[in-house]
Design an enzyme around this catalytic site. Structure first.
Site, PDB file in Angstrom:
ATOM      1  N   ARG A 107     -41.954 -16.227  75.882  1.00  0.00           N
ATOM      2  CA  ARG A 107     -42.423 -16.981  77.048  1.00  0.00           C
ATOM      3  C   ARG A 107     -43.136 -16.089  78.054  1.00  0.00           C
ATOM      4  O   ARG A 107     -44.158 -16.488  78.625  1.00  0.00           O
ATOM      5  CB  ARG A 107     -41.246 -17.715  77.708  1.00  0.00           C
ATOM      6  CG  ARG A 107     -41.596 -18.532  78.952  1.00  0.00           C
ATOM      7  CD  ARG A 107     -42.851 -19.373  78.800  1.00  0.00           C
ATOM      8  NE  ARG A 107     -42.853 -20.218  77.629  1.00  0.00           N
ATOM      9  CZ  ARG A 107     -43.926 -20.824  77.155  1.00  0.00           C
ATOM     10  NH1 ARG A 107     -45.114 -20.633  77.744  1.00  0.00           N
ATOM     11  NH2 ARG A 107     -43.848 -21.581  76.084  1.00  0.00           N
ATOM     12  N   LYS A 142     -57.975 -14.917  96.466  1.00  0.00           N
ATOM     13  CA  LYS A 142     -57.058 -16.051  96.301  1.00  0.00           C
ATOM     14  C   LYS A 142     -56.404 -15.967  94.916  1.00  0.00           C
ATOM     15  O   LYS A 142     -56.634 -16.789  94.036  1.00  0.00           O
ATOM     16  CB  LYS A 142     -57.806 -17.362  96.490  1.00  0.00           C
ATOM     17  CG  LYS A 142     -58.369 -17.520  97.902  1.00  0.00           C
ATOM     18  CD  LYS A 142     -59.208 -18.773  98.050  1.00  0.00           C
ATOM     19  CE  LYS A 142     -59.803 -18.876  99.451  1.00  0.00           C
ATOM     20  NZ  LYS A 142     -60.672 -20.068  99.617  1.00  0.00           N
ATOM     21  N   LYS A 174     -64.609 -12.013 108.874  1.00  0.00           N
ATOM     22  CA  LYS A 174     -64.512 -13.472 108.774  1.00  0.00           C
ATOM     23  C   LYS A 174     -64.606 -14.097 110.178  1.00  0.00           C
ATOM     24  O   LYS A 174     -64.710 -13.395 111.181  1.00  0.00           O
ATOM     25  CB  LYS A 174     -63.200 -13.850 108.095  1.00  0.00           C
ATOM     26  CG  LYS A 174     -62.994 -13.202 106.729  1.00  0.00           C
ATOM     27  CD  LYS A 174     -63.753 -13.912 105.628  1.00  0.00           C
ATOM     28  CE  LYS A 174     -63.059 -15.176 105.232  1.00  0.00           C
ATOM     29  NZ  LYS A 174     -63.745 -15.867 104.122  1.00  0.00           N
ATOM     30  N   GLU A 204     -69.299 -12.812 107.430  1.00  0.00           N
ATOM     31  CA  GLU A 204     -69.411 -14.247 107.165  1.00  0.00           C
ATOM     32  C   GLU A 204     -70.098 -14.939 108.335  1.00  0.00           C
ATOM     33  O   GLU A 204     -69.770 -14.670 109.500  1.00  0.00           O
ATOM     34  CB  GLU A 204     -68.012 -14.837 106.968  1.00  0.00           C
ATOM     35  CG  GLU A 204     -67.970 -16.353 106.818  1.00  0.00           C
ATOM     36  CD  GLU A 204     -66.540 -16.866 106.819  1.00  0.00           C
ATOM     37  OE1 GLU A 204     -65.907 -16.854 105.757  1.00  0.00           O
ATOM     38  OE2 GLU A 204     -66.053 -17.254 107.906  1.00  0.00           O
ATOM     39  N   ASP A 225     -71.219 -19.257 104.593  1.00  0.00           N
ATOM     40  CA  ASP A 225     -70.023 -20.066 104.392  1.00  0.00           C
ATOM     41  C   ASP A 225     -70.313 -21.547 104.556  1.00  0.00           C
ATOM     42  O   ASP A 225     -70.710 -22.002 105.637  1.00  0.00           O
ATOM     43  CB  ASP A 225     -68.933 -19.632 105.370  1.00  0.00           C
ATOM     44  CG  ASP A 225     -67.612 -20.344 105.121  1.00  0.00           C
ATOM     45  OD1 ASP A 225     -67.189 -20.411 103.958  1.00  0.00           O
ATOM     46  OD2 ASP A 225     -67.016 -20.843 106.098  1.00  0.00           O
TER      47      ASP A 225
END
Length: 288
Positions: A107, A142, A174, A204, A225
């Site tokens: 597994r 992410k 950002k 950004e 963005d």
């Protein structure tokens, strides 16, 4: 889909700790009590790891390392290569060794292998969608905590390229950094003053006005963005190749081609790692 050239495998020193942690989580306090109850301690088993659905291979070393942790004398024979496309029914690897060890490792090996193959397969779907344009598909941060190196490797297996690996290898300004600094221009100025000569600076922007302000600071990359297609085309014309342009925000397989055709250089897709469907892979006993 077309197979991509073989890429350098991840070093065992990166993969092995992940495999050991996953095995420890699965084996708990007493190990595999099902295998202990049903399988003689000296039983042998030969089995194939085979795909139920076609896709891109990634993560074969996870099988080898999971088995080696529990049976150092086991044999592992790869029957495929990371980065290559295989049809449904293909055996990726054959293993032989202690039956309890193989069943206990099963597994963990399948979870990691299926995850990585799923990411590689989705990445190649995106890469295929932008074929013929100059745009390259890249991942984001992410990723699943603890699995970033494996998941970003899987992106490379699918023909994508990697964005920064962490907070320490590139400066990415950002919207909240901009808010803290007061303006795009001030944020870029501070970043350029701080960065070493090998550190790139990306910023950004949300509007064409911010784009112009960012350009004045001479960053290495500008992230557009959630721009509309019209604004992406306008941004490409305004920049004229002076900096790398990255499109980002809600990119899907249905929209990525149109984004690429605006002329941007890079398209970042968080879905590669946060929404990839695990490739269905199973372990099939073939006898000794």
């Amino acid at each position: 889909m077309t197979p991509f050239p073989t890429i350098a495998p991840l070093p065992d020193l990166i993969v092995a700790p992940v495999v050991r942690a996953a095995l420890a989580e699965d084996m708990g306090r007493a190990g595999d009590i099902t295998a202990q109850a049903c399988v003689p301690a000296d039983a042998r088993l030969t089995a194939d790891f085979a795909v139920r659905r076609g896709g891109v291979v990634s993560g074969l070393s996870c099988i080898r390392l999971a088995l080696a942790e529990l049976d150092p004398d086991a044999t592992f024979h790869p029957l495929a290569v990371d980065g290559h496309v295989v049809p449904a029914g293909t055996a990726l690897a054959r293993v032989s060794g202690n039956a309890r060890a193989i069943l206990t490792a099963e597994r963990t090996a399948l979870n990691l292998l299926g995850r990585m193959c799923g990411i590689a397969t989705l990445t190649q779907d995106y890469v295929d969608c932008v074929a013929g344009t100059k745009a390259r598909i890249t991942d984001t941060r992410k990723t699943t905590p603890g699995l970033r190196a494996l998941e970003k490797y899987a992106v490379r297996c699918g023909g994508g390229v990697n964005h920064r690996f962490g907070l320490d290898d590139a400066i990415l300004i950002k919207d909240n950094h901009v808010a803290a600094c007061g303006s795009v221009g001030e944020a870029v100025r501070r970043a350029k003053a701080f960065a070493g000569h090998l550190v790139k600076v990306e910023v950004e922007v949300d509007t064409l006005v911010q784009l112009q302000e960012a350009l004045a600071g001479d960053p290495d990359v500008i992230m557009l963005d959630n721009f509309s297609l019209a604004d992406l085309r306008a941004a490409v014309e305004i920049v004229g190749g002076r900096v790398t342009l990255e499109a980002s925000g809600g990119v899907t397989l249905d929209t990525v081609r149109a984004i690429a055709e605006t002329g941007v250089d890079v398209i970042s897709v968080g879905a590669l790692t946060h929404s990839a469907k695990v490739l269905d892979i199973g372990l099939d006993a073939v006898g000794e």
